[in-house]
Design an enzyme around this catalytic site. Structure first.
Site, short mmCIF file in Angstrom:
data_model
loop_
_atom_site.label_atom_id
_atom_site.label_comp_id
_atom_site.label_asym_id
_atom_site.label_seq_id
_atom_site.Cartn_x
_atom_site.Cartn_y
_atom_site.Cartn_z
N LYS A 269 -38.29 34.69 -48.61
CA LYS A 269 -38.26 33.89 -49.84
C LYS A 269 -37.31 34.54 -50.86
O LYS A 269 -37.11 35.75 -50.82
CB LYS A 269 -39.66 33.84 -50.47
CG LYS A 269 -40.65 32.95 -49.75
CD LYS A 269 -41.97 32.94 -50.48
CE LYS A 269 -43.00 32.08 -49.77
NZ LYS A 269 -42.65 30.66 -49.69
N ARG A 343 -49.55 27.04 -41.43
CA ARG A 343 -49.97 26.13 -40.35
C ARG A 343 -50.10 26.89 -39.04
O ARG A 343 -50.93 26.57 -38.20
CB ARG A 343 -48.96 24.98 -40.24
CG ARG A 343 -47.56 25.43 -39.97
CD ARG A 343 -46.52 24.42 -40.41
NE ARG A 343 -46.27 24.44 -41.85
CZ ARG A 343 -45.45 23.62 -42.49
NH1 ARG A 343 -44.78 22.72 -41.81
NH2 ARG A 343 -45.29 23.71 -43.79
N1 BES Z 1 -47.31 29.67 -49.27
C1 BES Z 1 -46.20 28.78 -49.18
C2 BES Z 1 -46.40 27.50 -49.97
C3 BES Z 1 -46.34 27.60 -51.46
C4 BES Z 1 -45.13 27.44 -52.12
C5 BES Z 1 -47.47 27.79 -52.19
C6 BES Z 1 -45.09 27.51 -53.50
C7 BES Z 1 -47.42 27.86 -53.56
C8 BES Z 1 -46.24 27.71 -54.22
C9 BES Z 1 -45.97 28.37 -47.74
O1 BES Z 1 -46.28 29.33 -46.79
C10 BES Z 1 -44.53 28.08 -47.59
O2 BES Z 1 -43.74 28.97 -47.71
N2 BES Z 1 -44.22 26.81 -47.31
C11 BES Z 1 -42.88 26.38 -47.12
C12 BES Z 1 -42.84 25.51 -45.90
C13 BES Z 1 -41.46 25.18 -45.43
C14 BES Z 1 -40.76 26.42 -44.94
C15 BES Z 1 -41.58 24.16 -44.32
C16 BES Z 1 -42.45 25.60 -48.36
O3 BES Z 1 -43.27 24.88 -48.92
O4 BES Z 1 -41.31 25.77 -48.78
MN MN Z 2 -44.66 30.66 -46.43
#
Ligand code: BES
Ligand code: MN
Ligand code: ZN
Length: 488
Positions: A269, A343
């Site tokens: 990230k 997931r």
């Molecule tokens: N934990 C994150 C989701 C999240 C994002 C929670 C912002 C709270 C605030 C999750 O694991 C994630 O990174 N999701 C990705 C999925 C994508 C790579 C398909 C996302 O939402 O960008």
């Molecule tokens: Mn994630």
């Protein structure tokens, strides 16, 4: 910080501050034995446009000349016909925050009236009071001192059932505050092993059993998905199984995402705001909090709480884009983005819930940024395959004052997560991101009625009447406890 109930009328209570609720559009004070001076003062403020009774609006009155010891605070209840039990919760949350700042020890307010029972009003008031005043202790060298006043709810007509309602509110709000506390803990102080120990301690306190699968047990069981997510961290993953046994013939499974830190892994990230990803375990936190309150309030349904705990880190041992992992139920997942780890971790936990023959599976997770695009911080996103269960969960959310919005699950979305090399790919891309995420997890529920709740927008939020500062909310604890009591 304690809450008490009294059958006496408001001004018979020994308190430093008397709070009077005022409806919008009809600001007549409906409290007995109140000096007319106060009504005049209120009318004057209304006439000057200083106060109109909007929900949570306040007007502080200095002691009137004729009743020098009575310090009164008027608080807006909003329009009378819009009054709900959740407005009661918010009013008392706001009140807890205001009175703390006023350095007052005792506060009295009459039980609010509306289209709800006295008992529900007392529960909501108690929850509001405890949630609104709660704050994470922090790790400061000099701990901050908090002055939390006691609340007396006056004019209660059925003290025995009101006391039960108060106890219920106490149990639920304390459990929710435990969830919030876990959410605030940084990942160096709450990694999977420590989280599992918290569950064991909670089980001892509240009387539910706790089983912990360590990395060896996970390998033995073939839980390659949760293991894959956790393999980049020096802190190995855990699956925690908590059981509340009611000797009932139906079993509800609650499953939570417990990523104690989500760096994104190899699909790292960006640094901006990455520290917030310590909250990525609040699905599991909500399940743990709910188990505490469920074990204390004893609904007539068996409840299994499952927490998929792992830390998502980039390292030489981390899982990588392109890797294929196999979940407990045998299905394979192609990892196209290591940041779509929730997931993957949940696939093992949900297939294990199906293996335990749950009758319903309700899973919650801070799963997608996309749910924030759809609903912001105002509602939890739902993906469900069973209308009955979906409606039950939405109704429990309404009773608990937690908004849930159901999204569609059209067959066509399935095409988005097809993989060329495995049964499923974990990261289908931007389109319908919240829906495909929920549908992927549903693939592991073995056809059992399934509900997925994406709390990425609601698990932590800005400050408000129930949130003294921005941070963890403990969302879904109240909904889950209500659900356990009402599911059938
Ligand atoms: N934990 C994150 C989701 C999240 C994002 C929670 C912002 C709270 C605030 C999750 O694991 C994630 O990174 N999701 C990705 C999925 C994508 C790579 C398909 C996302 O939402 O960008
Ligand atoms: Mn994630
Ligand atoms: Zn995550």
């Amino acid at each position: 910080m304690k809450v008490h109930i009294q059958t006496a009328d408001l001004f018979s209570v020994q308190a430093e501050l008397f709070v009077v609720g005022v409806y919008q559009h009809d600001t007549t004070v409906r409290i007995e034995h109140i000096s007319q001076d106060y009504q005049r003062l209120l009318d004057d403020a209304v006439a000057r446009g200083e106060f109109e009774g909007r929900l949570l609006q306040t007007l502080s009155a200095l002691p009137a000349p004729l009743s020098p010891s009575r310090r009164i605070l008027f608080i807006g209840l909003g329009p009378e016909n819009a009054m709900t039990v959740h407005s009661v919760r918010k009013v008392f949350g706001q009140l807890a925050q205001i009175t703390e700042k006023m350095k007052i020890q005792t506060v009295a307010m009459a039980v609010p009236k509306g289209p709800f029972s006295e008992e529900d009003a007392v529960t909501a008031a108690t929850e509001g009071w405890l949630l609104g005043s709660w704050q994470f202790a922090g790790y400061h060298q000099e701990p901050k001192e908090q002055n939390l006043p006691d609340l007396h709810i006056s004019d209660v007509t059925r003290p025995d059932s009101a006391q039960k309602a108060l106890d219920y509110g106490n149990i639920v709000a304390s459990a929710q505050n435990l969830t919030r506390d876990l959410g605030y803990r940084p990942s160096n102080m709450l990694y999977p092993e420590l989280f599992a120990e918290e569950a064991i301690r909670a089980g001892n306190r509240h009387g539910f059993s706790v089983e912990v699968f360590d990395e060896n047990k996970l390998r033995e069981l073939g839980m390659g998905a949760l293991l894959g997510v956790g393999q980049g961290s020096i802190y190995p993953p855990r699956l925690v199984i908590m059981r509340y046994e009611a000797h009932a013939d139906k079993t509800l499974a609650l499953v939570g995402k417990g990523i104690t830190f989500d760096s994104g892994g190899i699909s790292l990230k960006p640094p901006q705001g990455m520290e917030e990803m310590k909250y990525d375990m609040l699905g599991a936190g909500a399940v743990l909090g709910a188990m505490c309150a469920i074990a204390d309030t004893k609904p007539h349904v068996n409840v299994i709480g499952l927490m998929a705990l792992a830390q998502n880190m980039p390292s030489g041992s981390a899982y990588k884009p392109g890797d294929v992992v196999r979940a407990f139920n045998g299905k394979t997942i192609e990892v196209t983005n290591t940041d779509a780890e929730g997931r993957v971790a949940l696939s093992d936990a949900v297939s294990y819930a199906a293996h335990l023959h749950a009758d319903w599976i309700v899973e919650t997770s801070t799963l997608t940024g996309a749910v924030l695009v759809i609903l912001g911080h105002e509602a939890t996103g739902m993906v469900a395959d069973d209308d009955n269960l979906a409606d039950q969960v939405i109704r429990s959310g309404e009773a608990a004052g937690e908004r849930i919005w159901r999204l569609p699950t059209y067959e066509e979305y399935k095409d988005l997560y097809k993989s060329k090399v495995a049964d499923i790919k974990n990261s289908p891309g931007r389109d319908a991101g919240t829906i495909t995420a929920g549908m992927i997890i549903r693939e592991f529920a073995g056809g059992i009625p399934f509900v997925h709740l994406d709390i990425a927008g609601t698990a932590w939020t800005k400050e408000g009447p129930l949130n003294k500062v921005d941070g963890a909310t403990g969302v879904m604890v109240r909904t889950f406890v209500d659900l356990a009591h009402n599911i059938s």
